[in-house]
Design an enzyme around this catalytic site. Structure first.
Site, PDB file in Angstrom:
ATOM      1  N   ALA A 182       0.809  -1.220   0.000  1.00  0.00           N
ATOM      2  CA  ALA A 182       0.000   0.000   0.000  1.00  0.00           C
ATOM      3  C   ALA A 182       0.840   1.267   0.000  1.00  0.00           C
ATOM      4  CB  ALA A 182      -0.949  -0.009   1.195  1.00  0.00           C
ATOM      5  N   THR A 183       1.991   1.250   0.654  1.00  0.00           N
ATOM      6  CA  THR A 183       2.825   2.459   0.659  1.00  0.00           C
ATOM      7  C   THR A 183       3.255   2.825  -0.752  1.00  0.00           C
ATOM      8  OG1 THR A 183       3.599   2.141   2.922  1.00  0.00           O
ATOM      9  CG2 THR A 183       4.995   3.463   1.477  1.00  0.00           C
TER      10      THR A 183
ATOM     11  N   ASN B 139      -5.906   2.644  10.975  1.00  0.00           N
ATOM     12  CA  ASN B 139      -5.076   1.550  11.474  1.00  0.00           C
ATOM     13  C   ASN B 139      -4.873   1.589  12.981  1.00  0.00           C
ATOM     14  OD1 ASN B 139      -3.639   3.892  10.308  1.00  0.00           O
ATOM     15  ND2 ASN B 139      -1.839   2.988  11.280  1.00  0.00           N
TER      16      ASN B 139
ATOM     17  N   GLN C 112      -6.702  -1.523   5.908  1.00  0.00           N
ATOM     18  CA  GLN C 112      -7.224  -2.148   7.117  1.00  0.00           C
ATOM     19  C   GLN C 112      -8.606  -2.763   6.930  1.00  0.00           C
ATOM     20  OE1 GLN C 112      -5.655  -2.829   9.849  1.00  0.00           O
ATOM     21  NE2 GLN C 112      -3.787  -1.680   9.435  1.00  0.00           N
TER      22      GLN C 112
ATOM     23  N   SER D 163      -2.628  -4.020   1.139  1.00  0.00           N
ATOM     24  CA  SER D 163      -1.472  -4.922   1.261  1.00  0.00           C
ATOM     25  C   SER D 163      -1.927  -6.299   1.726  1.00  0.00           C
ATOM     26  CB  SER D 163      -0.462  -4.362   2.273  1.00  0.00           C
ATOM     27  OG  SER D 163       0.081  -3.140   1.843  1.00  0.00           O
TER      28      SER D 163
ATOM     29  N   HIS E 129      -0.388  -8.552   3.576  1.00  0.00           N
ATOM     30  CA  HIS E 129       0.001  -9.049   4.901  1.00  0.00           C
ATOM     31  C   HIS E 129      -0.960  -8.637   6.012  1.00  0.00           C
ATOM     32  CE1 HIS E 129       1.853  -5.316   6.728  1.00  0.00           C
ATOM     33  NE2 HIS E 129       1.778  -4.959   5.462  1.00  0.00           N
TER      34      HIS E 129
ATOM     35  N   THR F 217      10.412  -7.127 -12.400  1.00  0.00           N
ATOM     36  CA  THR F 217      10.022  -8.532 -12.460  1.00  0.00           C
ATOM     37  C   THR F 217       8.914  -8.822 -11.453  1.00  0.00           C
ATOM     38  OG1 THR F 217      12.266  -9.160 -13.095  1.00  0.00           O
ATOM     39  CG2 THR F 217      10.848 -10.913 -12.229  1.00  0.00           C
TER      40      THR F 217
ATOM     41  N   CYS G 274       4.306   1.892  11.756  1.00  0.00           N
ATOM     42  CA  CYS G 274       5.173   2.765  10.956  1.00  0.00           C
ATOM     43  C   CYS G 274       5.668   3.979  11.740  1.00  0.00           C
ATOM     44  CB  CYS G 274       4.431   3.230   9.712  1.00  0.00           C
ATOM     45  SG  CYS G 274       3.981   1.878   8.611  1.00  0.00           S
TER      46      CYS G 274
END
Length: 390
Positions: free
Chosen positions: A72-73, A152, A180, A200, A202, A241, A322
């Protein structure tokens, strides 16, 4: 003493099924997805195509609207920088919110130094924006509204459907960081007219290092130049890649996401027992719409860092992963008019589908003991008990 993980808004445990789906593309079908001249390259390419299809189906969008990146960043940087550049002739005004993730706020601060004007919408004490203020802030030179789906730290959910409708009415692009919310609630992008969305893997039991950027196909195509130039991967939108195994894991993790009502039940029981057993606590945004897994609580007159040190067997957080190394109080809580003392006393609990009832009960028991012990030696707590401070 068992290990308890309650920091799932930072990252989640990878599901075993996700790892199983990824392993063949690390050990056997390890080809470059762009090398379609041979078998293992084609296998990798087909696996990426399947992941794209899985994600598109889950979000109710077209496969051509899904692009893979590192998270996401990167998505936030791609969109904010790209839109500011591509739409500079139309205007140099972007609207966001004071409680956005630091990836948004830091990027906006850099854009301000290049002449872009940013409006930072305030929030009320429960962390909510005023929709009328958003409407009134949109100007003829506004090129983008950037507001997250769910916070978050506090877990506060913004009314993204209403925001999208306002932006559509005003003919302004709406970009949503849904990091989130994806995996915790269903998002139907056919029903909610969000133009651009990122998240994201994760955060919903997928691998780290992979994310998704959704860009709606419109009659007048949305112009976002690539942040990373290279080959023609992702139709020239993101060079480099393709990271096949994590992309496979992202698709697998997303199609496995289901609603787990027990998570909210455990969160509510956690809050109920903390209220009963620990005096002088404050649940941030308690009466607002929140993520079902998130509770951000201030334990007044002691430090969150002291609580976490006293509970080394429980993974907790004092806010965003973060910003955890910063000495400043949470910018989210400050925007919600929380005092510095209460901000520094705040601990975030974030649960997942792997959280058990026994873990919640053990957390409540150990937390109550730790807070009582810490307060017994706290000068601030003694001053409060003596009525000398509020």
């Amino acid at each position: 003493m068992s290990w308890i993980y309650l920091d799932n808004n930072a990252t989640t445990k990878m599901a075993s099924e996700v790892l199983d789906a990824m392993l063949p593309f690390l050990q056997e079908s390890y080809g470059n997805a762009s090398s379609v001249q041979h078998r293992i390259g084609r296998e990798a390419n087909q696996a990426v195509a399947l992941a794209r299809e899985q994600i598109a189906q889950k979000l109710h969008v077209k496969e051509s609207e899904i692009f893979f990146n590192s998270g996401a960043t990167e998505g936030i940087n791609t969109v904010l920088r790209g839109i500011a550049h591509a739409y500079a002739r139309k205007g140099k005004h972007i609207i966001t919110c004071q409680t956005e993730h630091k990836a948004v706020l830091s990027t906006c601060a850099q854009l301000e130094r290049t002449g872009v004007e940013i409006t930072y919408l305030p929030v009320n004490k429960t962390g909510e924006i005023a929709l009328q203020m958003l409407r009134d802030s949109i100007r003829p030179d506004t090129i983008l509204v950037c507001i997250m789906a769910a916070n978050n730290e506090s877990g506060i959910i913004h009314p993204i459907s209403a925001i999208a409708e306002i932006c559509q009415e005003k003919d302004v692009l709406f970009f949503c960081d849904a990091t989130q919310l994806v995996g915790k609630q269903e998002i139907d992008l056919q029903r909610i007219p969000i133009d651009i969305l990122t998240f994201s893997a994760h955060k919903f039991h997928g691998p780290t290092g992979v994310g998704v950027l959704y860009v709606r196909r419109k009659r007048k195509p949305i112009q976002i130049p690539p942040l990373i130039s290279g080959g023609q991967q992702e139709n020239g939108f993101r060079g480099g890649t393709l990271n096949v195994a994590p992309i496979v894991g992202c698709g697998k993790a997303l199609i496995m996401t289901n609603l787990h009502p027990e998570i909210e039940q455990y969160r509510d029981e956690l809050e109920k027992q903390i209220k009963l057993q620990i005096p002088e606590i404050m649940i941030h945004g308690e009466h607002a719409q929140r993520l079902s897994n998130t509770s951000f609580i201030a334990f007044r007159h002691i430090k969150a860092a002291e609580i976490m040190t006293a509970l080394p067997h429980i993974a907790l957080s004092s806010g965003s992963a973060c910003t955890s190394g910063l000495l400043d109080p949470s910018h989210v809580l400050k925007a919600m008019a929380v005092s510095d003392d209460d901000a520094f006393a705040s601990v975030r609990f974030s649960l997942s589908k792997f959280t058990t009832k026994a873990e919640v009960e053990e957390t409540i028991n150990d937390l109550a003991k730790a807070v009582s012990r810490l307060r017994s030696s706290s000068p601030a707590w003694q001053l409060f008990k003596d009525g000398l401070i509020s």
